[in-house]
Design a protein around this motif. Structure first.
Motif, PDB file in Angstrom:
ATOM      1  N   LYS A 220     -15.008  11.097  -2.335  1.00  0.00           N
ATOM      2  CA  LYS A 220     -13.361  11.800  -3.029  1.00  0.00           C
ATOM      3  C   LYS A 220     -12.631  13.098  -2.817  1.00  0.00           C
ATOM      4  O   LYS A 220     -11.789  13.675  -3.267  1.00  0.00           O
ATOM      5  N   LEU A 221     -14.040  13.657  -3.348  1.00  0.00           N
ATOM      6  CA  LEU A 221     -14.520  15.550  -3.565  1.00  0.00           C
ATOM      7  C   LEU A 221     -13.853  16.027  -2.233  1.00  0.00           C
ATOM      8  O   LEU A 221     -12.743  16.757  -1.900  1.00  0.00           O
ATOM      9  N   ILE A 222     -14.258  14.778  -0.804  1.00  0.00           N
ATOM     10  CA  ILE A 222     -14.042  15.868   0.043  1.00  0.00           C
ATOM     11  C   ILE A 222     -12.404  15.274   0.520  1.00  0.00           C
ATOM     12  O   ILE A 222     -11.769  15.746   1.266  1.00  0.00           O
ATOM     13  N   LEU A 223     -11.904  14.356   0.238  1.00  0.00           N
ATOM     14  CA  LEU A 223     -10.713  13.887   0.603  1.00  0.00           C
ATOM     15  C   LEU A 223     -10.261  14.779   0.024  1.00  0.00           C
ATOM     16  O   LEU A 223      -8.463  14.791   0.325  1.00  0.00           O
ATOM     17  N   SER A 224      -9.832  15.184  -1.697  1.00  0.00           N
ATOM     18  CA  SER A 224      -8.984  16.207  -2.108  1.00  0.00           C
ATOM     19  C   SER A 224      -9.074  17.381  -0.993  1.00  0.00           C
ATOM     20  O   SER A 224      -8.107  17.681  -1.460  1.00  0.00           O
ATOM     21  N   PHE A 225      -9.368  17.607   0.049  1.00  0.00           N
ATOM     22  CA  PHE A 225      -9.110  19.274   0.448  1.00  0.00           C
ATOM     23  C   PHE A 225      -8.023  19.281   1.755  1.00  0.00           C
ATOM     24  O   PHE A 225      -7.472  19.319   1.988  1.00  0.00           O
ATOM     25  N   LYS A 226      -7.538  17.330   1.587  1.00  0.00           N
ATOM     26  CA  LYS A 226      -6.313  17.631   2.610  1.00  0.00           C
ATOM     27  C   LYS A 226      -5.085  18.420   2.107  1.00  0.00           C
ATOM     28  O   LYS A 226      -4.419  18.339   2.646  1.00  0.00           O
ATOM     29  N   GLU A 227      -5.099  18.269   1.118  1.00  0.00           N
ATOM     30  CA  GLU A 227      -4.165  18.819  -0.209  1.00  0.00           C
ATOM     31  C   GLU A 227      -4.519  20.393   0.204  1.00  0.00           C
ATOM     32  O   GLU A 227      -2.864  20.453  -0.475  1.00  0.00           O
ATOM     33  N   LYS A 228      -5.153  20.706   0.764  1.00  0.00           N
ATOM     34  CA  LYS A 228      -5.659  22.319   0.506  1.00  0.00           C
ATOM     35  C   LYS A 228      -5.662  22.877   1.491  1.00  0.00           C
ATOM     36  O   LYS A 228      -5.318  22.099   2.590  1.00  0.00           O
ATOM     37  N   ASP A 229      -5.799  24.062   1.968  1.00  0.00           N
ATOM     38  CA  ASP A 229      -5.344  24.265   3.292  1.00  0.00           C
ATOM     39  C   ASP A 229      -6.364  25.475   3.680  1.00  0.00           C
ATOM     40  O   ASP A 229      -6.321  26.751   4.149  1.00  0.00           O
ATOM     41  N   TYR A 230      -7.130  24.658   3.112  1.00  0.00           N
ATOM     42  CA  TYR A 230      -8.911  24.813   3.944  1.00  0.00           C
ATOM     43  C   TYR A 230      -9.401  25.148   5.581  1.00  0.00           C
ATOM     44  O   TYR A 230      -8.674  23.812   5.787  1.00  0.00           O
ATOM     45  N   HIS A 231      -9.919  25.511   5.679  1.00  0.00           N
ATOM     46  CA  HIS A 231     -10.352  25.753   6.777  1.00  0.00           C
ATOM     47  C   HIS A 231     -11.663  25.107   7.099  1.00  0.00           C
ATOM     48  O   HIS A 231     -12.322  24.628   8.147  1.00  0.00           O
ATOM     49  N   HIS A 232     -12.413  25.916   6.255  1.00  0.00           N
ATOM     50  CA  HIS A 232     -13.469  25.481   6.054  1.00  0.00           C
ATOM     51  C   HIS A 232     -13.819  25.819   4.895  1.00  0.00           C
ATOM     52  O   HIS A 232     -13.971  26.397   3.936  1.00  0.00           O
ATOM     53  N   VAL A 233     -15.368  24.529   4.933  1.00  0.00           N
ATOM     54  CA  VAL A 233     -15.725  23.915   3.570  1.00  0.00           C
ATOM     55  C   VAL A 233     -17.318  23.989   3.454  1.00  0.00           C
ATOM     56  O   VAL A 233     -18.103  23.429   4.289  1.00  0.00           O
ATOM     57  N   LEU A 234     -17.665  24.757   2.318  1.00  0.00           N
ATOM     58  CA  LEU A 234     -19.517  24.742   2.320  1.00  0.00           C
ATOM     59  C   LEU A 234     -19.985  23.417   0.859  1.00  0.00           C
ATOM     60  O   LEU A 234     -18.804  24.319   0.676  1.00  0.00           O
ATOM     61  N   ILE A 235     -20.347  22.833   1.820  1.00  0.00           N
ATOM     62  CA  ILE A 235     -20.606  21.673   0.434  1.00  0.00           C
ATOM     63  C   ILE A 235     -22.382  22.114   0.353  1.00  0.00           C
ATOM     64  O   ILE A 235     -22.826  21.575   1.316  1.00  0.00           O
ATOM     65  N   VAL A 236     -22.823  22.299  -0.696  1.00  0.00           N
ATOM     66  CA  VAL A 236     -24.790  22.381  -0.844  1.00  0.00           C
ATOM     67  C   VAL A 236     -24.609  20.829  -2.013  1.00  0.00           C
ATOM     68  O   VAL A 236     -24.062  21.210  -3.211  1.00  0.00           O
ATOM     69  N   GLY A 237     -25.982  20.609  -1.973  1.00  0.00           N
ATOM     70  CA  GLY A 237     -26.546  19.189  -2.390  1.00  0.00           C
ATOM     71  C   GLY A 237     -27.704  19.138  -2.208  1.00  0.00           C
ATOM     72  O   GLY A 237     -28.482  18.535  -1.656  1.00  0.00           O
ATOM     73  N   HIS A 238     -27.585  17.541  -3.210  1.00  0.00           N
ATOM     74  CA  HIS A 238     -28.891  17.204  -2.620  1.00  0.00           C
ATOM     75  C   HIS A 238     -29.069  16.279  -1.170  1.00  0.00           C
ATOM     76  O   HIS A 238     -27.906  15.536  -1.153  1.00  0.00           O
ATOM     77  N   GLY A 239     -30.086  16.219  -0.888  1.00  0.00           N
ATOM     78  CA  GLY A 239     -30.003  15.201   1.354  1.00  0.00           C
ATOM     79  C   GLY A 239     -30.162  14.419   0.325  1.00  0.00           C
ATOM     80  O   GLY A 239     -29.008  13.535   1.615  1.00  0.00           O
ATOM     81  N   ALA A 240     -30.411  13.206  -0.212  1.00  0.00           N
ATOM     82  CA  ALA A 240     -30.424  11.882  -0.266  1.00  0.00           C
ATOM     83  C   ALA A 240     -28.878  11.891  -0.518  1.00  0.00           C
ATOM     84  O   ALA A 240     -28.224  11.040   0.315  1.00  0.00           O
ATOM     85  N   ASN A 241     -27.890  12.530  -1.238  1.00  0.00           N
ATOM     86  CA  ASN A 241     -26.399  11.631  -1.650  1.00  0.00           C
ATOM     87  C   ASN A 241     -25.913  12.462  -0.441  1.00  0.00           C
ATOM     88  O   ASN A 241     -24.863  11.636   0.392  1.00  0.00           O
ATOM     89  N   LEU A 242     -25.915  13.587   0.398  1.00  0.00           N
ATOM     90  CA  LEU A 242     -25.424  13.689   1.366  1.00  0.00           C
ATOM     91  C   LEU A 242     -25.742  13.608   2.844  1.00  0.00           C
ATOM     92  O   LEU A 242     -24.928  13.079   3.264  1.00  0.00           O
ATOM     93  N   THR A 243     -27.460  12.748   2.508  1.00  0.00           N
ATOM     94  CA  THR A 243     -26.857  11.968   4.256  1.00  0.00           C
ATOM     95  C   THR A 243     -26.515  10.831   3.790  1.00  0.00           C
ATOM     96  O   THR A 243     -25.401  10.703   5.027  1.00  0.00           O
ATOM     97  N   ALA A 244     -26.259  10.222   3.199  1.00  0.00           N
ATOM     98  CA  ALA A 244     -25.448   8.468   2.505  1.00  0.00           C
ATOM     99  C   ALA A 244     -24.193   9.588   3.267  1.00  0.00           C
ATOM    100  O   ALA A 244     -23.470   8.217   3.395  1.00  0.00           O
TER     101      ALA A 244
END
Length: 107
Positions: free
Chosen positions: A38-62
């Protein structure tokens, strides 16, 4: 944890579809991946070209693997992300994702 819950720790590391999150009061795999998607899909409404997401490995892997179309039982099929690794996804529409770099630790 591995001594008390050996089957659950094995599932956590190898097959998240078998991991019983309720046993630990944790979010389900579906809930945690949907929250980050949901967070990632919210970027569609933004004029972002590059986004850095930092988090826990299990969550990000999944989450990353689910964005790439993996079934829940295969989210960890090729291993999970290592600490401090870099993974790069690319999308033009926040619907279809392509993995350009997976689990890079060369730096």
């Amino acid at each position: 944890m591995a001594n008390i819950y050996p089957q659950q720790m094995l599932a956590f590391r190898q097959n998240l579809a078998l991991f019983k999150t309720h046993q630990f009061g944790a979010e389900s795999i579906h809930q945690t991946t949907q929250r980050v998607q949901k967070l990632i899909l919210s970027f569609k409404e933004k004029d972002y070209h590059h986004v850095l997401i930092v988090g826990h490995g299990a969550n990000l892997t999944a989450t990353i693997r689910s964005l790439l179309g993996f079934e829940p039982a295969l989210l960890l099929a090729n291993g999970s992300l290592d600490n401090a690794s870099l993974t790069i996804l690319e999308t033009d529409d926040c619907q279809n994702f392509h993995c350009l770099t997976w689990n890079d630790k060369s730096f």
